[in-house]
Scaffold this motif. Structure first.
Motif, PDB file in Angstrom:
ATOM      1  N   VAL A 200       0.898  -1.120  -0.109  1.00  0.00           N
ATOM      2  CA  VAL A 200      -0.030   0.127   0.020  1.00  0.00           C
ATOM      3  C   VAL A 200       1.056   1.388   0.164  1.00  0.00           C
ATOM      4  CG1 VAL A 200      -1.609   1.445   1.406  1.00  0.00           C
ATOM      5  CG2 VAL A 200      -1.977  -1.127   1.003  1.00  0.00           C
ATOM      6  N   ALA A 201       2.052   0.986   0.919  1.00  0.00           N
ATOM      7  CA  ALA A 201       2.990   2.399   0.992  1.00  0.00           C
ATOM      8  C   ALA A 201       3.291   2.515  -0.565  1.00  0.00           C
ATOM      9  CB  ALA A 201       4.037   2.174   1.878  1.00  0.00           C
ATOM     10  N   ARG A 202       3.778   1.530  -1.100  1.00  0.00           N
ATOM     11  CA  ARG A 202       4.389   1.655  -2.683  1.00  0.00           C
ATOM     12  C   ARG A 202       3.398   2.236  -3.528  1.00  0.00           C
ATOM     13  NH1 ARG A 202       4.696  -0.381  -7.292  1.00  0.00           N
ATOM     14  NH2 ARG A 202       2.863  -1.844  -6.846  1.00  0.00           N
ATOM     15  N   ARG A 203       2.415   1.848  -3.454  1.00  0.00           N
ATOM     16  CA  ARG A 203       1.193   2.572  -4.358  1.00  0.00           C
ATOM     17  C   ARG A 203       0.937   3.780  -4.028  1.00  0.00           C
ATOM     18  NH1 ARG A 203      -3.485  -2.278  -5.862  1.00  0.00           N
ATOM     19  NH2 ARG A 203      -2.030  -4.021  -6.366  1.00  0.00           N
ATOM     20  N   LEU A 204       1.023   4.321  -2.799  1.00  0.00           N
ATOM     21  CA  LEU A 204       0.666   5.683  -2.386  1.00  0.00           C
ATOM     22  C   LEU A 204       1.620   6.507  -3.040  1.00  0.00           C
ATOM     23  CD1 LEU A 204      -0.599   5.433   1.389  1.00  0.00           C
ATOM     24  CD2 LEU A 204      -2.002   5.814  -0.823  1.00  0.00           C
ATOM     25  N   LYS A 205       2.994   6.147  -2.832  1.00  0.00           N
ATOM     26  CA  LYS A 205       4.126   6.844  -3.199  1.00  0.00           C
ATOM     27  C   LYS A 205       3.854   7.127  -4.957  1.00  0.00           C
ATOM     28  CE  LYS A 205       7.198   4.693  -1.085  1.00  0.00           C
ATOM     29  NZ  LYS A 205       8.763   4.028  -0.529  1.00  0.00           N
ATOM     30  N   ALA A 206       3.642   6.149  -5.352  1.00  0.00           N
ATOM     31  CA  ALA A 206       3.599   6.145  -6.799  1.00  0.00           C
ATOM     32  C   ALA A 206       2.300   6.907  -7.400  1.00  0.00           C
ATOM     33  CB  ALA A 206       3.592   4.541  -7.495  1.00  0.00           C
ATOM     34  N   ALA A 207       1.294   7.087  -6.455  1.00  0.00           N
ATOM     35  CA  ALA A 207       0.019   7.797  -7.020  1.00  0.00           C
ATOM     36  C   ALA A 207       0.255   9.265  -6.613  1.00  0.00           C
ATOM     37  CB  ALA A 207      -1.014   7.313  -6.314  1.00  0.00           C
ATOM     38  N   VAL A 208       1.071   9.854  -5.810  1.00  0.00           N
ATOM     39  CA  VAL A 208       1.214  11.169  -5.579  1.00  0.00           C
ATOM     40  C   VAL A 208       2.158  11.933  -6.645  1.00  0.00           C
ATOM     41  CG1 VAL A 208       0.487  10.714  -3.214  1.00  0.00           C
ATOM     42  CG2 VAL A 208       2.797  10.779  -3.763  1.00  0.00           C
ATOM     43  N   ALA A 209       2.066  13.114  -6.576  1.00  0.00           N
ATOM     44  CA  ALA A 209       2.867  13.860  -7.552  1.00  0.00           C
ATOM     45  C   ALA A 209       4.165  14.233  -6.762  1.00  0.00           C
ATOM     46  CB  ALA A 209       2.066  15.058  -7.767  1.00  0.00           C
ATOM     47  N   GLN A 210       5.269  14.818  -7.198  1.00  0.00           N
ATOM     48  CA  GLN A 210       6.463  15.134  -6.516  1.00  0.00           C
ATOM     49  C   GLN A 210       6.044  16.246  -5.654  1.00  0.00           C
ATOM     50  OE1 GLN A 210       9.778  16.027  -9.429  1.00  0.00           O
ATOM     51  NE2 GLN A 210      11.224  16.178  -7.826  1.00  0.00           N
ATOM     52  N   GLY A 211       6.962  16.243  -4.725  1.00  0.00           N
ATOM     53  CA  GLY A 211       6.676  17.528  -3.890  1.00  0.00           C
ATOM     54  C   GLY A 211       5.518  17.032  -2.692  1.00  0.00           C
ATOM     55  N   HIS A 212       4.533  15.952  -3.091  1.00  0.00           N
ATOM     56  CA  HIS A 212       3.567  15.525  -1.904  1.00  0.00           C
ATOM     57  C   HIS A 212       4.387  14.689  -1.021  1.00  0.00           C
ATOM     58  CE1 HIS A 212       0.296  16.343  -4.944  1.00  0.00           C
ATOM     59  NE2 HIS A 212       0.870  17.532  -4.673  1.00  0.00           N
ATOM     60  N   ILE A 213       3.955  14.583   0.225  1.00  0.00           N
ATOM     61  CA  ILE A 213       4.646  13.754   1.218  1.00  0.00           C
ATOM     62  C   ILE A 213       3.682  12.693   1.693  1.00  0.00           C
ATOM     63  CG2 ILE A 213       5.421  13.763   3.395  1.00  0.00           C
ATOM     64  CD1 ILE A 213       6.405  16.523   2.863  1.00  0.00           C
ATOM     65  N   VAL A 214       4.066  11.600   1.598  1.00  0.00           N
ATOM     66  CA  VAL A 214       3.274  10.442   2.251  1.00  0.00           C
ATOM     67  C   VAL A 214       3.526  10.024   3.462  1.00  0.00           C
ATOM     68  CG1 VAL A 214       2.355   8.000   1.782  1.00  0.00           C
ATOM     69  CG2 VAL A 214       2.637   9.729  -0.053  1.00  0.00           C
ATOM     70  N   VAL A 215       2.816  10.039   4.547  1.00  0.00           N
ATOM     71  CA  VAL A 215       3.082   9.600   5.895  1.00  0.00           C
ATOM     72  C   VAL A 215       2.342   8.331   6.351  1.00  0.00           C
ATOM     73  CG1 VAL A 215       3.319  10.441   8.325  1.00  0.00           C
ATOM     74  CG2 VAL A 215       3.858  12.034   6.241  1.00  0.00           C
ATOM     75  N   ARG A 216       3.084   7.456   7.284  1.00  0.00           N
ATOM     76  CA  ARG A 216       2.184   6.332   7.944  1.00  0.00           C
ATOM     77  C   ARG A 216       2.066   6.767   9.439  1.00  0.00           C
ATOM     78  NH1 ARG A 216       3.895   0.515   9.861  1.00  0.00           N
ATOM     79  NH2 ARG A 216       1.871  -0.311  10.394  1.00  0.00           N
ATOM     80  N   MET A 217       0.812   7.075   9.622  1.00  0.00           N
ATOM     81  CA  MET A 217       0.485   7.482  11.034  1.00  0.00           C
ATOM     82  C   MET A 217       0.757   6.438  12.024  1.00  0.00           C
ATOM     83  SD  MET A 217      -0.330  10.841  11.096  1.00  0.00           S
ATOM     84  CE  MET A 217      -1.231  11.073  12.460  1.00  0.00           C
ATOM     85  N   GLY A 218       0.400   5.220  11.584  1.00  0.00           N
ATOM     86  CA  GLY A 218       0.377   3.895  12.373  1.00  0.00           C
ATOM     87  C   GLY A 218      -0.621   2.877  12.056  1.00  0.00           C
TER      88      GLY A 218
END
Length: 885
Positions: free
Chosen positions: A501-519
């Motif tokens: 899921v983390a890999r797909r989220l990073k692939a889905a967002v644009a450059q400059g956006h930040i993906v964080v796992r809250m827990g």
């Protein structure tokens, strides 16, 4: 004696000594190498033999462990029964696992069941006790409860032969109860075992008793020593063959069996041939070398005086320092002389005859060019240069320059130190510091930034947003029903899913956006520039689409969705905590909207929290003021058009007297615990109505009642159910309990026993909302399911969505192969009926046949079917359906 003759004698003596050295060295080192290679080959053979033996034990051990943790086996110790023996301990099942003997003993080490499959007629407790007598004392005794695992696995010597045994404790599946007994699987140690060992090891294996006089003395001596595990010994039998022996102890530690394999000594024989060829070749080379050396010797003798002077000068230079030293011409930067340390660092064994320039050792580059261009000025401070070895590798060096006199002129004397290791240590230290910083601000599982990073990131982002006047967007994501996957598939599968899921989220967002796992299964996406609100929502939709695709994890294909909430700074919040809380609130609103969707935060969502509190108060008031009501929806047999059951559905009247659906109220009831008294009221009322119908009408159809997992988990549930049946006088055969598929898997271990008790009473057990779960279908084999109800979401688009049609066909095929009846929910169109009939679906319910109705209306429908006045249309082409009862 002439000088040339002396030189020839010296060279001849040197050749003789060299040949002796070569021959001795070849035979000592090379032959030792071949012996070492041969030893490695025999060790691989021994390792393969040991591995084959361990795999044989492991297979038997795995078989007994799998059987020992069955709940059915756990109950079998207390109540032996023939069906369990026929289904689980039959000859076919045991033969497939190469099991010849089965012994089940209780907690007193008394036999409960014994069987020898090689002699089916020779069974009973007398033989079992003989087997127990052969076991070491106390091996069947039970210790304190622990995780299941074999206690003894190995060879058991017996009169007339030996067998492999594996013994373990019998525990329930969840492992939270004490061991009830001991399970033993035995396998005769015969030629079949040796054939499997030969196949696994890839070489013929022979079994020999430890005291066989044909064994070598060393093997028999080793076999006489006690041991904890197999020991391998290799014995050389002449120059052409070796024999590897694996001494295997029995379960008491005494040698019980010797496995023997023999191999030819190909490596050793070829090694001797190679050494002979090498010695002959070396002799020829030495002769040629002698001739060349004689010619060179005659020329070199004329230069002895110059050589001695040069060597004295070289020793003087080397004496100045222990580091790499070189003499360099200041004008041309040519290296005039260099000690061995300098040459070694530069990758040269000796100074090349064509000469060596300083640029060959320190090639031009950003570091070296400025120093070499300005000239290596003498001084106390070292200059850092990049050193290139002859192999092309680069190293770091510090060079200190001084001036000395060489052959009547001044030259540079360079003292060089290799500082590569020191700089590498410094680099590792800096990398460790960066790593620690990374670990402190990133999630170890997904390598995404963590909650701590989010706080610092949002501080900077909010400051930038205020400075530029651009909005900041926050997307809060939560996976739907992730706990179900964790509980049913295990945390390893859950962790693998989170990483994907983390890999797909990073692939889905644009450059400059930040993906964080809250827990847990919560993620946050920070969009710094959110001027275009539509683009933010498009990003959310892109994330939903990306995560909705199946996740291939090994042999699994997991389907997961997520709910997304969006909040905007400064419109929805004035600080970080409020911004995160607002996105979280919007995410929960998305879950309430059915999950797998995106919701933006708005102020009215705060009111929903108050609505939730008000709804709970209304529910409690409805229970206290008796404002709950049941409605009834018939279920029809598609093959005959007859009513085959009625489902009781809960409704409640609000303060204004309006009858409302129970979906939201049941969710609140589950969360508050009110589902237990409500569920008991529903059960009692449905049983009363069905009893009244049985007294006034005909038909033995069942009344279906939805059952909550919270009710089923309560220890007094079965007792309360019996009391309700006794109070209402309803026969258990006229009652059916419906439990959702997700509830089956979420609490399977807890609910297995009460579900079996329901079937023992004669009550039907139906799986509601079948098809929407994320788990395997293995529970259909272990649970007493009497009916499957296909979820209405698959029936709704049956005629237009080929995927839904394929799923329904698959469910019907599965159920028909397992002989489980199927009822389709939510049937509202003739095309749906046509499809279900064509694919042999037995039952259906929905608005196409009848809407949910009150008790009186349902009674009238049942009365109408009794006299034939009510009909049901089964196919669209029919003008009139078949009559119901």
């Amino acid at each position: 004696m002439p000088h040339a003759l002396k030189s020839a004698l010296v060279i001849a003596l040197c050749i003789a000594l060299l040949m002796s050295a070569i021959s001795g060295t070849a035979r000592f080192y090379l032959l030792e190498s071949y012996v070492s290679l041969e030893r490695e080959a025999t060790e691989r053979t021994a390792a393969g033999l040991r591995r084959a033996w361990q795999e044989e034990l492991a297979q038997l051990e795995a078989s007994v462990r799998n059987y020992a943790v069955w709940d059915d086996m756990y109950e079998f110790v207390r109540r032996p029964n023939i069906p369990f023996v026929q289904s689980s301990l039959a000859s076919t099942s045991m033969s497939n696992q190469w099991v010849d003997t089965v012994l089940v003993a209780d907690h007193k080490a008394e036999p409960v069941f014994w069987r020898s499959f090689r002699d089916p007629g020779n069974r009973g407790f007398p033989d079992a006790r003989l087997l127990i007598a052969d076991l070491p004392a106390g091996v069947l005794a039970l210790d304190s409860p622990a995780l299941p695992g074999p206690r003894v696995t190995g060879i058991l010597p017996r009169q007339g032969g030996a067998m492999l045994v594996s013994i373990t404790r019998i525990l329930p599946t969840n492992g939270n109860a004490p061991a009830r007994g001991t399970l033993l699987f035995g396998r005769a140690l015969d030629s079949l075992v040796l054939e499997r060992l030969s196949a696994a090891a890839g070489i013929s294996v022979y079994g020999i008793v430890p005291d066989d006089p044909a064994l070598p003395d060393a093997v028999r001596a080793a076999a006489g020593q006690p041991r904890n595990g197999p020991e391998a010994l290799t014995v050389i039998e002449g120059e052409d063959r070796t024999a590897t022996h694996l001494i295997i102890p029995d379960i008491t530690g005494s040698a019980a069996l010797v496995l023997r394999v023999t191999e030819p000594r190909r490596v050793f024989v070829r090694g001797l041939e190679t050494i002979n060829y090498l010695v002959y070749g070396a002799f020829i080379m030495c002769l040629l070398f002698g001739l060349i050396a004689l010619l060179l010797w005659l020329r070199l003798t004329r230069h002895w005086a110059q050589r001695n002077e040069s060597e004295a000068r070289y020793r003087a230079v080397v004496a100045q320092a222990s580091e790499g030293i070189a003499l360099v011409d200041p004008a041309t930067l040519a290296i005039l002389e260099a000690n061995q340390a300098f040459l070694d660092n530069a990758g040269y064994a000796r100074l090349p005859g064509a000469g060596l320039n300083l640029a060959d050792v320190f090639p031009p580059g950003p570091v070296n060019t400025p120093a070499l261009t300005r000239g290596l000025l003498p001084g106390d401070r070292p200059v850092e240069l990049k050193l290139r070895t002859r192999g092309g590798e680069t190293a770091d060096a510090e060079v200190t320059t001084s001036v000395i006199t060489y052959q009547g002129r001044e030259v540079f004397c360079l003292v060089m130190r290799d500082v590569t290791a020191r700089k590498a240590a410094d680099a590792r230290l800096r990398a460790s510091e960066r790593r620690l910083e990374h670990l402190a601000h990133h999630d170890p599982l997904t390598d995404l930034p963590n909650r701590l990073f989010l706080v610092s990131c949002l501080r900077r982002a909010l400051a930038q947003s205020e400075a530029t006047g651009t909005p900041l967007a926050l997307l809060f994501l939560d996976l739907d029903r992730f706990k179900l996957i964790n509980d049913s598939r295990g945390h390893e599968t859950g962790d693998a899913l989170l990483k994907e899921v983390a890999r797909r989220l990073k692939a889905a967002v644009a450059q400059g956006h930040i993906v964080v796992r809250m827990g847990g299964d919560e993620f946050v996406v920070v969009v710094p520039d959110a001027s275009d609100a539509g683009a933010v929502e498009q990003l959310g939709q892109r994330i939903l689409e990306s995560l909705s695709q199946p996740f291939p994890l090994g042999d699994l294909q997991l389907q997961v969705t997520c709910s997304v909430g969006i909040s905007i700074y400064p419109r929805d919040a004035a600080d970080i905590s409020t911004l995160v809380r607002s996105a979280d609130t919007a995410m929960y609103h998305a879950k309430e909207k059915g999950r797998n969707n995106l919701q933006r935060y708005h102020a009215s969502l705060n009111a929903r929290v108050s609505d939730r509190v008000q709804l709970e108060a209304s529910l409690r008031a409805a229970v206290d003021q008796d404002r709950l009501q049941l409605v009834y929806q018939p279920q029809f047999d598609l093959r005959t058009g007859l009513i085959m059951g009625v489902e009781a559905l809960l409704r409640w009247r609000d303060e204004n007297g309006a009858l409302r659906s129970s979906d939201r109220i049941l969710q609140v009831a589950e969360e508050t615990g009110l589902i237990v008294p409500i569920g008991e009221w529903v059960l009692r009322e449905a049983c009363r109505v069905r009893r009244d119908w049985r007294e006034g009408l005909v038909g033995d159809f069942r009344m279906a009642v939805n059952l909550s997992p919270s009710q089923l988990r309560r220890p007094e549930f079965i007792t309360r159910l019996r009391a309700v049946l006794a109070e209402t006088g309803l026969a258990p055969q006229l009652l059916e309990m419906e439990l959702t598929e997700s509830a089956f898997m979420q609490h399977a271990g807890e609910e297995a026993q009460p579900l079996n008790q329901l079937r023992q009473l004669g009550i039907g057990v139906a799986v509601d909302d079948f098809g929407i779960g994320y788990s395997s279908l293995s529970y259909l084999k272990h649970f007493p399911v009497t009916k499957l109800k296909i979820d209405r979401s698959f029936i709704r688009d049956l005629a237009t969505d080929p995927n839904d049609a394929a799923i329904v066909r698959a469910i019907l095929a599965l159920a028909q192969s397992m002989k489980i009846p199927v009822c389709a929910e939510g049937v509202e169109a003739a095309g749906q009926v046509e499809f279900l009939l064509e694919h042999r679906c037995e039952y259906a319910q929905g608005f196409f046949f009848a809407e949910p109705m009150d008790e009186e209306s349902c009674l009238m429908l049942l009365a109408g079917t009794a006299d034939g006045s009510v009909t049901v249309r089964l196919r669209p082409s029919q003008t009139s359906g078949q009559r119901q009862r």
